[in-house]
Design a protein around this motif. Structure first.
Motif, PDB file in Angstrom:
ATOM      1  N   LYS A 202     -14.195 -13.293   1.035  1.00 15.45           N
ATOM      2  CA  LYS A 202     -14.173 -12.408  -0.130  1.00 15.45           C
ATOM      3  C   LYS A 202     -13.219 -11.250   0.114  1.00 15.45           C
ATOM      4  O   LYS A 202     -13.296 -10.566   1.137  1.00 15.45           O
ATOM      5  CB  LYS A 202     -15.586 -11.871  -0.390  1.00 15.45           C
ATOM      6  CG  LYS A 202     -15.676 -10.948  -1.591  1.00 15.45           C
ATOM      7  CD  LYS A 202     -17.105 -10.437  -1.763  1.00 15.45           C
ATOM      8  CE  LYS A 202     -17.218  -9.488  -2.951  1.00 15.45           C
ATOM      9  NZ  LYS A 202     -18.593  -8.961  -3.098  1.00 15.45           N
ATOM     10  N   ILE A 203     -12.306 -11.020  -0.827  1.00 13.67           N
ATOM     11  CA  ILE A 203     -11.379  -9.892  -0.718  1.00 13.67           C
ATOM     12  C   ILE A 203     -12.129  -8.596  -1.027  1.00 13.67           C
ATOM     13  O   ILE A 203     -12.637  -8.406  -2.132  1.00 13.67           O
ATOM     14  CB  ILE A 203     -10.181 -10.053  -1.667  1.00 13.67           C
ATOM     15  CG1 ILE A 203      -9.371 -11.293  -1.296  1.00 13.67           C
ATOM     16  CG2 ILE A 203      -9.281  -8.814  -1.632  1.00 13.67           C
ATOM     17  CD1 ILE A 203      -8.241 -11.616  -2.263  1.00 13.67           C
ATOM     18  N   ILE A 204     -12.229  -7.713  -0.045  1.00 16.09           N
ATOM     19  CA  ILE A 204     -12.919  -6.433  -0.212  1.00 16.09           C
ATOM     20  C   ILE A 204     -11.958  -5.355  -0.678  1.00 16.09           C
ATOM     21  O   ILE A 204     -12.272  -4.561  -1.572  1.00 16.09           O
ATOM     22  CB  ILE A 204     -13.586  -5.999   1.116  1.00 16.09           C
ATOM     23  CG1 ILE A 204     -14.578  -7.068   1.587  1.00 16.09           C
ATOM     24  CG2 ILE A 204     -14.286  -4.659   0.949  1.00 16.09           C
ATOM     25  CD1 ILE A 204     -15.713  -7.331   0.647  1.00 16.09           C
ATOM     26  N   ASP A 205     -10.770  -5.299  -0.068  1.00 18.15           N
ATOM     27  CA  ASP A 205      -9.819  -4.231  -0.388  1.00 18.15           C
ATOM     28  C   ASP A 205      -8.422  -4.656   0.045  1.00 18.15           C
ATOM     29  O   ASP A 205      -8.252  -5.497   0.929  1.00 18.15           O
ATOM     30  CB  ASP A 205     -10.225  -2.936   0.337  1.00 18.15           C
ATOM     31  CG  ASP A 205      -9.525  -1.704  -0.228  1.00 18.15           C
ATOM     32  OD1 ASP A 205      -8.833  -1.827  -1.259  1.00 18.15           O
ATOM     33  OD2 ASP A 205      -9.676  -0.629   0.370  1.00 18.15           O
ATOM     34  N   ILE A 206      -7.412  -4.075  -0.618  1.00 17.94           N
ATOM     35  CA  ILE A 206      -6.016  -4.224  -0.204  1.00 17.94           C
ATOM     36  C   ILE A 206      -5.373  -2.850  -0.290  1.00 17.94           C
ATOM     37  O   ILE A 206      -5.478  -2.171  -1.323  1.00 17.94           O
ATOM     38  CB  ILE A 206      -5.234  -5.216  -1.092  1.00 17.94           C
ATOM     39  CG1 ILE A 206      -5.912  -6.589  -1.120  1.00 17.94           C
ATOM     40  CG2 ILE A 206      -3.788  -5.349  -0.596  1.00 17.94           C
ATOM     41  CD1 ILE A 206      -5.265  -7.569  -2.073  1.00 17.94           C
ATOM     42  N   GLN A 207      -4.730  -2.411   0.785  1.00 19.77           N
ATOM     43  CA  GLN A 207      -4.003  -1.148   0.795  1.00 19.77           C
ATOM     44  C   GLN A 207      -2.501  -1.454   0.878  1.00 19.77           C
ATOM     45  O   GLN A 207      -2.080  -2.278   1.691  1.00 19.77           O
ATOM     46  CB  GLN A 207      -4.435  -0.280   1.973  1.00 19.77           C
ATOM     47  CG  GLN A 207      -5.868   0.198   1.911  1.00 19.77           C
ATOM     48  CD  GLN A 207      -6.136   1.170   0.773  1.00 19.77           C
ATOM     49  OE1 GLN A 207      -5.223   1.809   0.257  1.00 19.77           O
ATOM     50  NE2 GLN A 207      -7.394   1.273   0.369  1.00 19.77           N
ATOM     51  N   CYS A 208      -1.736  -0.779   0.039  1.00 18.00           N
ATOM     52  CA  CYS A 208      -0.308  -1.069  -0.066  1.00 18.00           C
ATOM     53  C   CYS A 208       0.530   0.124   0.384  1.00 18.00           C
ATOM     54  O   CYS A 208       0.334   1.242  -0.104  1.00 18.00           O
ATOM     55  CB  CYS A 208       0.063  -1.402  -1.509  1.00 18.00           C
ATOM     56  SG  CYS A 208      -0.871  -2.786  -2.206  1.00 18.00           S
ATOM     57  N   GLY A 209       1.455  -0.115   1.312  1.00 18.27           N
ATOM     58  CA  GLY A 209       2.460   0.868   1.675  1.00 18.27           C
ATOM     59  C   GLY A 209       3.754   0.564   0.948  1.00 18.27           C
ATOM     60  O   GLY A 209       3.786  -0.259   0.021  1.00 18.27           O
ATOM     61  N   MET A 210       4.840   1.191   1.367  1.00 16.61           N
ATOM     62  CA  MET A 210       6.112   0.927   0.697  1.00 16.61           C
ATOM     63  C   MET A 210       6.598  -0.501   0.979  1.00 16.61           C
ATOM     64  O   MET A 210       7.085  -1.182   0.081  1.00 16.61           O
ATOM     65  CB  MET A 210       7.173   1.926   1.145  1.00 16.61           C
ATOM     66  CG  MET A 210       8.539   1.660   0.521  1.00 16.61           C
ATOM     67  SD  MET A 210       9.786   2.877   0.982  1.00 16.61           S
ATOM     68  CE  MET A 210       9.272   4.256  -0.051  1.00 16.61           C
ATOM     69  N   SER A 211       6.461  -0.960   2.226  1.00 15.36           N
ATOM     70  CA  SER A 211       7.029  -2.254   2.620  1.00 15.36           C
ATOM     71  C   SER A 211       6.005  -3.169   3.262  1.00 15.36           C
ATOM     72  O   SER A 211       6.377  -4.138   3.924  1.00 15.36           O
ATOM     73  CB  SER A 211       8.202  -2.033   3.589  1.00 15.36           C
ATOM     74  OG  SER A 211       9.176  -1.185   3.014  1.00 15.36           O
TER      75      SER A 211
END
Length: 550
Positions: A202-211
């Protein structure tokens, strides 16, 4: 009072007398604020490239931002008259969540529609940038969306639907969308595309940076339930490995392989992780000391960061991370509760109408309520005996925490203790559902108070009434000779309005089939004052208004 630690780039000016690069965590204090202001409770810290905003629980905010030399002091954010009200399609109910990208904002509505506002330079709003470069009005990106993921410094976005299918669009120049090596040449994805080869779970979270992008997956069939996966450009960003990754692959490290991951966040080019064993772990760019390691050396693989002694260390799950452009915050948030959860905890702490006792390991006595325990412990006497056995081995402090978790079902009060009681309580049941079961039960002994309305009688447990209504709390606790278990209601509400009150007092909800009219809203306003429900007034009144408008 909050505990806030900071390290990294000291610009905008967060510390007047500190150097530009703060390489180790130090205590953050607000400048130019009086003592009362300092005691405000932080609700959220949002740290972008050009400003840092501290949002307080009282609704106020302070912003530190890049300005010319004459405006380096923090400013209290004021609501300007020219701020435009954001509205979405009339078929949508309310905006449930807001997610920030770099120059884009994403909105999620209560009926699971995702909208985008702002820049579409890289197609991050799911449209061709040649036909739509930017928009000041929300545009529909996708339906049936359960979560939106982006970042303050990212030009890409992920949308998760209710079937755990993941879609993405926007900047992919470094493989940050996780499309796979065969598609690494597609630098911009200008329409939604399904992300393949997602790790099992199960996908709980995704954090995105610039690259880069970091994904948290939960899989209850494995010993280590939560695992981190990354994709994108490893150079400077730190993916937990020394190579570029074009699809989500696991970040492996002995530092957290046996720990639960409590929280994690990504800034422009760095990532921080907080584990259940109070470890703070980081990797990525460290130009300004944003990893907090005491130097400015980049770290491509995870490294543990030494934290100063924390005031609230026993409740590590209540700490949160906020990563900005080249800065990091680590701060404490007390557990948050729904109205019913708060009311139940208050009931336990005030010890009103307690009728069952438990003894701690040191012989102290803790009193509780049979009715609440009956429904929270599966209506099973054996479970109460098991609870007594657990309490007999705990201190008074731990025992109080156990009861507050039973009453509120909020595991964040003390996750380690919660794991010990999880099997004997209805751990997956919301408090609203527990109280609703009390409402549906026709047991005459449990419903020990009658409210008469004309020719009809409504039965309630006294516990529920003193939790929700100051009118009845004062009545039951007053020192009088009147021991009657019956009262006449003089509120002059219609039967329909009173039934709305009855159901809401138990459940914090309004029945779907109830049709709300302006007349009912006017009556409820009067009833809130009559039953002295002012502390929960916004909750009930907002529910009515939202239902009326839709």
């Amino acid at each position: 009072m909050n505990e806030i630690l900071f390290w990294g780039e000291n610009d905008p000016i967060l510390f007047k007398n500190e150097e530009e690069k703060i390489k180790k965590p130090i205590q953050f204090k607000f400048e130019n604020e009086n003592e009362n202001e300092n005691k405000k409770q932080i609700k959220q810290i949002s740290s972008g490239g050009f400003s840092t905003i501290f949002l307080f629980k009282n609704g106020k905010a302070i912003e530190y931002l890049y300005e010319n030399d004459s405006k380096q002091n923090p400013e209290k954010i004021q609501i300007e008259e020219n701020i435009q009200k954001v509205t979405v399609d009339t078929n949508d109910r309310i905006i449930q969540d807001i997610v920030s990208g770099d120059r884009s904002i994403y909105l999620l509505t209560s009926n699971q529609n995702a909208y985008g506002i702002g820049s579409n330079k890289y197609g991050q709003l799911c449209f061709d940038s040649k036909t739509l470069n930017n928009t000041q009005k929300p545009i529909l990106m996708m339906k049936n969306v359960s979560k939106i993921f982006s970042g303050n410094t990212s030009f890409h976005v992920f949308l998760l639907n209710s079937n755990q299918e993941l879609f993405g669009c926007g900047n992919n120049r470094n493989g940050q969308l996780g499309l796979g090596k065969s598609r690494k040449e597609e630098t911009e994805i200008q329409k939604l595309i399904k992300i393949q080869n997602i790790p099992k779970g199960k996908i709980i979270d995704i954090q995105c940076g610039m690259s880069h992008s970091i994904m948290l997956i939960e899989n209850e069939n494995e010993n280590s339930k939560r695992k981190l996966y990354s994709c994108g450009d490893y150079e400077y960003n730190g993916l937990g490995k020394n190579e570029n990754t074009y699809e989500f692959t696991e970040i492996k490290s002995s530092l957290f392989e046996n720990d639960d991951i409590i929280d994690f966040d990504s800034g422009n080019r760095h990532t921080l992780i907080l584990t259940s064993n109070s470890k703070l772990i980081g990797f990525g760019n460290n130009l300004y000391g944003e990893l907090g390691t005491g130097d400015t050396k980049d770290q491509s693989i995870p490294i543990q960061i030494k934290l100063p002694k924390l005031r609230f260390n026993e409740n590590i799950s209540n700490y949160h991370l906020s990563c900005g452009d080249y800065k990091s915050f680590f701060y404490y948030l007390p557990p948050s509760y729904s109205n019913l959860e708060e009311d139940l905890i208050k009931l336990f702490r005030r010890k009103e109408f307690c009728d069952i006792s438990f003894k701690t390991k040191n012989g102290e006595i803790i009193k509780a309520h049979k009715l609440i325990l009956k429904y929270r412990l599966n209506q099973n006497q054996n479970q109460i005996e098991k609870l007594q056995e657990i309490i007999s081995k705990k201190s008074i402090k731990e025992s109080n925490q156990i009861f507050e978790m039973i009453y509120s079902n909020n595991s964040k009060i003390n996750p380690k203790l919660y794991s010990e009681i999880k099997e004997i309580i209805n751990s997956n049941e919301k408090i609203e559902e527990t109280i609703k079961r009390i409402y549906l039960n026709e047991n005459e002994n449990e419903k020990d108070f009658i409210i008469e309305r004309k020719e009809k009688q409504y039965k309630f447990p006294k516990l529920i009434l003193i939790m929700r209504s100051e009118l009845y709390r004062g009545m039951f606790l007053s020192v009088t000779e009147d021991t009657s278990n019956k009262v006449t209601d003089y509120s002059e509400l219609s039967d329909k309005s009173f039934q709305i009150f009855e159901y809401w007092i138990y459940s914090n909800q309004i029945k779907e089939e109830i049709q709300i009219t302006q007349e009912i809203i006017n009556e409820i306003q009067i009833g809130i004052d009559y039953f002295q429900l002012n502390q929960t007034n916004p909750n009930l009144f907002d529910l009515l208004i939202n239902k009326f408008n839709n």
